[in-house]
Design an enzyme around this catalytic site. Structure first.
Site, mmCIF file in Angstrom:
data_model
loop_
_atom_site.group_PDB
_atom_site.id
_atom_site.type_symbol
_atom_site.label_atom_id
_atom_site.label_comp_id
_atom_site.label_asym_id
_atom_site.label_seq_id
_atom_site.Cartn_x
_atom_site.Cartn_y
_atom_site.Cartn_z
ATOM 1 N N LYS A 295 53.590 41.816 -18.307
ATOM 2 C CA LYS A 295 52.912 40.763 -19.063
ATOM 3 C C LYS A 295 53.735 40.324 -20.276
ATOM 4 O O LYS A 295 53.840 39.127 -20.556
ATOM 5 C CB LYS A 295 51.532 41.251 -19.506
ATOM 6 N N ARG B 26 38.510 39.865 -24.269
ATOM 7 C CA ARG B 26 38.345 41.153 -23.587
ATOM 8 C C ARG B 26 36.905 41.432 -23.203
ATOM 9 O O ARG B 26 36.642 42.394 -22.482
ATOM 10 C CB ARG B 26 38.821 42.288 -24.508
ATOM 11 N N ARG C 299 59.763 55.450 -16.175
ATOM 12 C CA ARG C 299 60.537 54.790 -17.220
ATOM 13 C C ARG C 299 61.362 55.808 -18.021
ATOM 14 O O ARG C 299 60.848 56.850 -18.428
ATOM 15 C CB ARG C 299 59.550 54.119 -18.171
ATOM 16 N N ARG D 10 58.881 58.775 -22.404
ATOM 17 C CA ARG D 10 57.828 58.738 -23.431
ATOM 18 C C ARG D 10 56.794 59.805 -23.119
ATOM 19 O O ARG D 10 56.395 59.955 -21.979
ATOM 20 C CB ARG D 10 57.149 57.365 -23.404
ATOM 21 N N ARG E 174 44.564 54.932 -18.634
ATOM 22 C CA ARG E 174 44.803 53.614 -19.244
ATOM 23 C C ARG E 174 44.464 52.500 -18.260
ATOM 24 O O ARG E 174 43.890 51.474 -18.630
ATOM 25 C CB ARG E 174 46.283 53.469 -19.647
#
Ligand SMILES: [Zn+2]
Length: 217
Positions: free
Chosen positions: A13, A89, A128, A161, A172
């Site tokens: 995004k 939201r 990642r 991370r 999430r």
């Protein structure tokens, strides 16, 4: 032209917002960023938000709506093209945005949803790796470094991370889907929702967004 961009963490995004701003000269509105900036700059709205947070409260919809008004008001003379990112939201926020759009005589927004299967998002997010020295980004599943744990560009160490583990990532995504569903349904009922397969490269996804925009404006 006004757009609302929806996409779960890992859907690209951020990349697509930057491209839309660059390509169409849209004014990017992230209410979260704008609120932090307002607090930093001690604007009237920023001071109100600060006072609420100092009392341990949450910044409510009314203040966020005022914030939207002030950002749009600031740019309305020079543009009629806004990109809403991370907002609305909730159903209440959809109504508030409708009202602000009407106040400023803007066109109804097209809502673009970047669709990526959760299993792919989990690989994107948990795979990642970031170079500690030059910040280059790799992914152990999709774009691995030539040598495991070593940056291709500067030979620096690659880091993961700490919160990029499968459990927190699933949580999430669960929160994201739970929050977005009622909002997306509302736009779908109004014929404003476009769902884009965002599993391809950033270029491919941007081309698909372009076609939606060109077919509709
Ligand atoms: Zn590096």
């Amino acid at each position: 032209m006004n757009l609302i961009l929806f996409g779960p963490p890992g859907s690209g995004k951020g990349t697509q917002s930057a491209r839309l701003v660059g390509h169409y000269g849209m004014t990017h509105i992230s209410t979260g960023d704008a609120l932090r900036a307002a607090i930093r700059n001690k604007s009237e709205i920023g001071m109100r938000a600060q006072a609420i947070m100092e009392r341990g409260g949450l910044v409510g919809d009314e203040l966020v709506t005022d914030l939207l008004r002030s950002i749009i008001g600031e740019h309305r003379d020079t543009t009629d093209s806004f990109l809403f990112d991370g907002y609305p939201r909730t159903r209440q926020q959809v109504m508030n945005l409708d009202q602000v759009i009407e106040e400023f005589n803007l066109s109804p927004p097209a809502v673009i949803q970047l669709d990526v299967p959760d299993e792919t998002l989990i690989l994107r997010l948990t795979g990642r790796r970031l170079c500690a020295h030059c910040r280059a980004v790799f992914n152990i599943y999709f774009s691995p470094a030539r040598q495991n744990g070593v940056c291709d560009i500067c030979a620096g160490p690659l880091m993961k991370r700490v919160d990029d583990n499968p459990e927190t990532t699933r949580e999430r995504l669960r929160v994201y889907h739970g929050q977005s569903r009622p909002v997306l349904e509302q736009y779908q009922e109004r014929g404003l929702l476009y769902t884009i397969d965002a599993t391809g490269s950033a270029d491919e996804v941007f081309r698909k967004i372009n076609s939606v925009i060109e077919e509709n404006y």
